[in-house]
Design a protein around this motif. Structure first.
Motif, PDB file in Angstrom:
ATOM      1  N   LEU A 173     -15.611  46.340  -5.991  1.00  0.00           N
ATOM      2  CA  LEU A 173     -16.964  45.827  -6.153  1.00  0.00           C
ATOM      3  C   LEU A 173     -17.800  46.555  -5.409  1.00  0.00           C
ATOM      4  CD1 LEU A 173     -18.565  43.076  -6.907  1.00  0.00           C
ATOM      5  CD2 LEU A 173     -17.951  42.181  -4.833  1.00  0.00           C
ATOM      6  N   GLU A 196     -22.236  46.805  -4.048  1.00  0.00           N
ATOM      7  CA  GLU A 196     -22.864  45.477  -3.731  1.00  0.00           C
ATOM      8  C   GLU A 196     -24.332  46.514  -3.649  1.00  0.00           C
ATOM      9  OE1 GLU A 196     -23.265  41.326  -2.119  1.00  0.00           O
ATOM     10  OE2 GLU A 196     -23.218  42.689  -0.261  1.00  0.00           O
ATOM     11  N   LYS A 226     -28.095  46.735  -2.179  1.00  0.00           N
ATOM     12  CA  LYS A 226     -29.478  46.007  -1.977  1.00  0.00           C
ATOM     13  C   LYS A 226     -30.682  46.871  -1.131  1.00  0.00           C
ATOM     14  CE  LYS A 226     -26.838  42.076  -0.227  1.00  0.00           C
ATOM     15  NZ  LYS A 226     -26.392  41.234   1.040  1.00  0.00           N
ATOM     16  N   PRO A 282     -31.033  41.695  -2.866  1.00  0.00           N
ATOM     17  CA  PRO A 282     -30.120  42.400  -4.000  1.00  0.00           C
ATOM     18  C   PRO A 282     -31.292  42.962  -4.765  1.00  0.00           C
ATOM     19  CG  PRO A 282     -29.670  40.122  -3.365  1.00  0.00           C
ATOM     20  CD  PRO A 282     -30.959  40.262  -2.778  1.00  0.00           C
ATOM     21  N   THR A 285     -26.222  46.611 -12.361  1.00  0.00           N
ATOM     22  CA  THR A 285     -26.034  45.294 -11.295  1.00  0.00           C
ATOM     23  C   THR A 285     -26.551  44.126 -11.732  1.00  0.00           C
ATOM     24  OG1 THR A 285     -28.149  45.813 -10.291  1.00  0.00           O
ATOM     25  CG2 THR A 285     -26.201  46.878  -9.260  1.00  0.00           C
ATOM     26  N   GLN A 302     -24.834  43.094  -7.555  1.00  0.00           N
ATOM     27  CA  GLN A 302     -23.412  43.533  -7.767  1.00  0.00           C
ATOM     28  C   GLN A 302     -22.962  44.109  -8.990  1.00  0.00           C
ATOM     29  OE1 GLN A 302     -21.407  39.786  -6.855  1.00  0.00           O
ATOM     30  NE2 GLN A 302     -21.532  39.831  -4.675  1.00  0.00           N
ATOM     31  N   LYS A 352     -19.148  46.284 -10.948  1.00  0.00           N
ATOM     32  CA  LYS A 352     -17.878  46.573 -10.734  1.00  0.00           C
ATOM     33  C   LYS A 352     -17.318  47.927 -11.597  1.00  0.00           C
ATOM     34  CE  LYS A 352     -15.824  41.911 -10.663  1.00  0.00           C
ATOM     35  NZ  LYS A 352     -14.764  41.097 -11.140  1.00  0.00           N
ATOM     36  N   PHE A 359     -14.403  47.737  -1.905  1.00  0.00           N
ATOM     37  CA  PHE A 359     -15.738  47.331  -1.818  1.00  0.00           C
ATOM     38  C   PHE A 359     -16.783  48.403  -1.471  1.00  0.00           C
ATOM     39  CE2 PHE A 359     -19.461  45.464   0.577  1.00  0.00           C
ATOM     40  CZ  PHE A 359     -20.110  44.806  -0.301  1.00  0.00           C
ATOM     41  N   PRO A 397     -20.809  48.923  -0.235  1.00  0.00           N
ATOM     42  CA  PRO A 397     -21.953  48.343   0.137  1.00  0.00           C
ATOM     43  C   PRO A 397     -23.095  49.793  -0.216  1.00  0.00           C
ATOM     44  CG  PRO A 397     -20.857  48.937   2.262  1.00  0.00           C
ATOM     45  CD  PRO A 397     -19.952  49.282   1.020  1.00  0.00           C
TER      46      PRO A 397
END
Length: 258
Positions: free
Chosen positions: A26, A28, A30, A35, A52, A57, A59, A91, A93
């Motif tokens: 995943l 994410e 920002k 977001p 996204t 988000q 995948k 994950f 970020p």
């Protein structure tokens, strides 16, 4: 020697497994804790992509050392190298920096077909026009078969009979043939113009030794020999070879038509 083969075999197997051993993680995205929606994320190694959602988000299936390219028209393009921490936590970020430069100083990379970069279904396919959609809709079966299926109440039977009786199918087939013929003629004329400009008329009159007024006809005579694709690919030596070898046959064809 056998040990060497065994080591090579194991090494190749290891590389193959490394390529296929991808993990779904995943991500994410920002910018200042906000977001980023509709950002494009492309795995430059697997050539797969994602976009996204409203939460920023996405995948993506990745493996160690994969490079992810993130782009959005409002933010600076970013490159992320997948590492073991990403794989362990499943994950990633990502923080994007907002563009602050003037428009004339911004360089935005644009792909010819983003659908191909994202690996979307039907990527790279040209949309069908109305005539092509009609032809795809018509049954391609013979008239007796269409009538038989209509009598058996198979789906599409009545519509298929109507298209045959009304002449719609025959008319659109003929129209397609005429359009393709016009396109072929236009393509041939374009080749004649391009080849005369590239090789110059002196090449045809002095090297090939044909008359000036015969140049267009000579190029058209040679096109079925495959010089069009060769010219497009820049294989000019092969095009010249076809020209030189085709002169005698061309002159004989002219004599037969007189």
């Amino acid at each position: 020697m056998n040990q060497l083969y065994l080591i090579i075999f194991i090494f190749i197997g290891f590389l193959a497994n490394a390529q296929e051993n991808r993990v779904l993680i995943l991500g994410e995205i920002k910018s200042d804790s906000i977001p980023v929606e509709n950002a494009h994320v492309i795995n430059l190694n697997s050539k797969k992509g994602s976009i996204t959602n409203a939460l920023g988000q996405f995948k993506m299936s990745v493996t160690d050392k994969d490079t992810l390219m993130i782009s959005d028209i409002q933010y600076q393009q970013s490159m992320i190298i997948v590492n073991q921490d990403h794989l362990l936590n499943k994950f990633i970020p990502i923080n994007l920096m907002e563009l602050t430069n003037e428009l004339d100083e911004v360089i935005v990379q644009q792909f010819e077909d983003m659908s191909e970069e994202l690996g979307l279904p039907n990527a790279g396919k040209k949309p069908l026009n109305k005539l092509e959609r009609n032809l795809n809709h018509y049954s391609q079966k013979s008239t007796p078969i269409v009538i038989l299926e209509a009598l058996l109440f198979k789906s599409g039977g009545i519509d298929d009979i109507y298209n045959i009786v009304s002449g719609n199918r025959k008319r659109d087939r003929k129209l397609k043939e005429l359009i393709e013929e016009d396109q072929l003629i236009a393509k041939k004329k374009d080749y004649v113009i391009q080849m005369r400009e590239h090789f110059t008329d002196d090449f045809f009159t002095q090297s090939v030794k044909i008359e000036d007024e015969q140049i267009d006809s000579f190029i058209l005579y040679c096109l079925p020999k495959g010089i069009g694709p060769l010219f497009d690919e820049g294989r000019l030596i092969e095009v010249i070879d076809v020209f030189l070898k085709s002169k005698d046959g061309f002159l004989i064809s002219l004599e037969e038509t007189e």
